[in-house]
Motif scaffolding. Structure first.
Motif, mmCIF file in Angstrom:
data_model
loop_
_atom_site.group_PDB
_atom_site.id
_atom_site.type_symbol
_atom_site.label_atom_id
_atom_site.label_comp_id
_atom_site.label_asym_id
_atom_site.label_seq_id
_atom_site.Cartn_x
_atom_site.Cartn_y
_atom_site.Cartn_z
ATOM 1 N N GLY A 40 0.787 -1.231 0.000
ATOM 2 C CA GLY A 40 0.000 0.000 0.000
ATOM 3 C C GLY A 40 0.820 1.282 0.000
ATOM 4 N N MET A 41 2.153 1.166 -0.080
ATOM 5 C CA MET A 41 2.984 2.360 0.029
ATOM 6 C C MET A 41 3.855 2.609 -1.195
ATOM 7 S SD MET A 41 3.850 2.359 4.061
ATOM 8 C CE MET A 41 3.828 4.136 4.093
ATOM 9 N N GLY A 42 3.656 1.876 -2.266
ATOM 10 C CA GLY A 42 4.453 2.097 -3.467
ATOM 11 C C GLY A 42 5.925 1.848 -3.194
ATOM 12 N N LEU A 43 6.769 2.645 -3.814
ATOM 13 C CA LEU A 43 8.214 2.559 -3.616
ATOM 14 C C LEU A 43 8.656 3.800 -2.855
ATOM 15 C CD1 LEU A 43 9.262 1.468 -7.209
ATOM 16 C CD2 LEU A 43 9.424 0.066 -5.146
ATOM 17 N N ARG A 44 9.343 3.612 -1.751
ATOM 18 C CA ARG A 44 9.828 4.757 -0.977
ATOM 19 C C ARG A 44 11.349 4.815 -1.081
ATOM 20 N NH1 ARG A 44 7.444 4.395 4.906
ATOM 21 N NH2 ARG A 44 7.848 2.176 4.580
ATOM 22 N N LEU A 45 11.847 6.002 -1.361
ATOM 23 C CA LEU A 45 13.269 6.199 -1.604
ATOM 24 C C LEU A 45 14.039 6.187 -0.290
ATOM 25 C CD1 LEU A 45 15.482 6.888 -3.724
ATOM 26 C CD2 LEU A 45 14.948 9.305 -3.296
ATOM 27 N N LEU B 2 8.796 16.061 -0.977
ATOM 28 C CA LEU B 2 8.138 15.974 -2.268
ATOM 29 C C LEU B 2 6.941 15.053 -2.149
ATOM 30 C CD1 LEU B 2 11.226 15.525 -4.600
ATOM 31 C CD2 LEU B 2 9.830 17.554 -4.336
ATOM 32 N N ASN B 3 5.752 15.580 -2.515
ATOM 33 C CA ASN B 3 4.535 14.808 -2.387
ATOM 34 C C ASN B 3 4.030 14.391 -3.757
ATOM 35 O OD1 ASN B 3 3.126 13.770 -0.253
ATOM 36 N ND2 ASN B 3 1.508 15.286 -0.387
ATOM 37 N N VAL B 4 4.016 13.099 -4.023
ATOM 38 C CA VAL B 4 3.487 12.577 -5.281
ATOM 39 C C VAL B 4 2.295 11.691 -4.928
ATOM 40 C CG1 VAL B 4 3.994 11.245 -7.355
ATOM 41 C CG2 VAL B 4 5.802 12.615 -6.286
ATOM 42 N N GLU B 5 1.124 12.088 -5.410
ATOM 43 C CA GLU B 5 -0.110 11.405 -5.036
ATOM 44 C C GLU B 5 -0.750 10.766 -6.263
ATOM 45 O OE1 GLU B 5 -0.200 12.724 -0.912
ATOM 46 O OE2 GLU B 5 -1.451 11.281 -1.991
ATOM 47 N N GLN B 6 -1.253 9.550 -6.082
ATOM 48 C CA GLN B 6 -1.951 8.879 -7.176
ATOM 49 C C GLN B 6 -3.358 8.517 -6.731
ATOM 50 O OE1 GLN B 6 1.741 6.183 -8.416
ATOM 51 N NE2 GLN B 6 0.036 6.028 -9.890
ATOM 52 N N ILE B 101 11.018 10.302 -7.025
ATOM 53 C CA ILE B 101 10.042 10.002 -5.968
ATOM 54 C C ILE B 101 8.788 9.401 -6.591
ATOM 55 C CG2 ILE B 101 8.613 10.981 -4.126
ATOM 56 C CD1 ILE B 101 11.558 11.041 -3.443
ATOM 57 N N PHE B 102 8.363 8.270 -6.054
ATOM 58 C CA PHE B 102 7.209 7.557 -6.584
ATOM 59 C C PHE B 102 5.940 7.855 -5.794
ATOM 60 C CE2 PHE B 102 8.649 4.555 -9.812
ATOM 61 C CZ PHE B 102 10.023 4.688 -9.689
ATOM 62 N N GLY B 103 4.808 7.790 -6.494
ATOM 63 C CA GLY B 103 3.511 7.769 -5.833
ATOM 64 C C GLY B 103 3.238 6.366 -5.316
ATOM 65 N N GLN B 104 2.075 6.226 -4.627
ATOM 66 C CA GLN B 104 1.758 4.938 -4.002
ATOM 67 C C GLN B 104 1.273 3.906 -5.012
ATOM 68 O OE1 GLN B 104 0.132 7.878 -3.877
ATOM 69 N NE2 GLN B 104 -1.048 7.969 -1.980
ATOM 70 N N GLY B 105 0.926 4.356 -6.219
ATOM 71 C CA GLY B 105 0.490 3.432 -7.252
ATOM 72 C C GLY B 105 -1.017 3.293 -7.331
#
Lengths: 110, 112
Positions: A40-45, B2-6, B101-105
């Protein structure tokens, strides 16, 4: 073409043990990254390296250290593993274009 | 930060339906917006890298648009097929730091 190679693929650690995840790329990319994937958290750097000789913290750096050994290699170290570090870890590299990912390391800390 | 929201987080559609997802990102220090497709037990693979405001890119039935001034991108899938089932990730590449930086998908499930 090997692309991005991560080792190991699987690892089980006891709380307090240390280990290093290895990553190597053969695409001559300047930028390399370490991510963790949790449900539920995608990829976190965790950490990244924009070029050889530089490293910077990402979103979740606590409990980790990195080394950019040369342009090809970027390793991630857990000095004292904790159960909260149970996750799937991905290394990636890029050169101002799409990132290429390793196959992932599934780490369990018990 | 950095906030990336999906959005949405997940989507269930029938085969043949068309669908779209949203990615919002900071409008400052923009360099590129990436879209990736991530199948279970595999590694993410790039679909698009978009750099210019107003960019539209297409690959088969999948297309994407980019608005850097307002900080959003849309991914469209026309006539979804079961093999489109995957998690779709967007990622913001910051020009001043080099962070990706990726969003949560968005997890898409297409039912036959």
């Amino acid at each position: 073409n090997a692309g991005v190679t991560q080792t190991p693929k699987f690892q089980v650690l006891k709380t307090g043990q240390s280990m290093t995840l290895q990553c190597a790329q053969d695409m001559n990319h300047n930028s390399m990254y370490w991510y963790r994937q949790d449900p539920g958290m995608g990829l976190r750097l965790i950490y990244y390296s924009a070029s050889e000789g530089t490293t910077d913290k990402g979103e979740v750096p606590n409990g980790y250290n990195v080394s950019r050994l040369n342009k090809r290699e970027f390793s991630l170290r857990l000095e004292s593993a904790a159960p909260s570090q149970t996750s799937v870890y991905f290394c990636a590299s890029s050169e101002f274009q799409a990132a290429f990912f390793g196959q992932g390391t599934r780490l369990t800390v018990v | 930060i950095l906030n990336v929201e999906q959005s949405p987080q997940s989507l269930h559609v029938q085969e043949g339906d068309s669908t779209n997802f949203t990615c919002s990102f900071p409008s400052s220090n923009f360099y590129a917006l990436h879209w990736y497709r991530w199948e279970t037990a595999k590694s993410p693979e790039a679909l698009f890298v978009m750099t210019l405001n107003g960019d539209e890119k297409k690959k088969g039935r999948i297309s994407a648009t980019l608005n850097t001034k307002e900080g959003y991108s849309y991914l469209y899938i026309k006539g979804s097929q079961p093999e489109d089932s995957a998690t779709y990730l967007c990622a913001f590449f910051s020009g001043n730091t080099g962070k990706l930086i990726f969003g949560q998908g968005t997890t898409l499930q297409v039912k036959p």
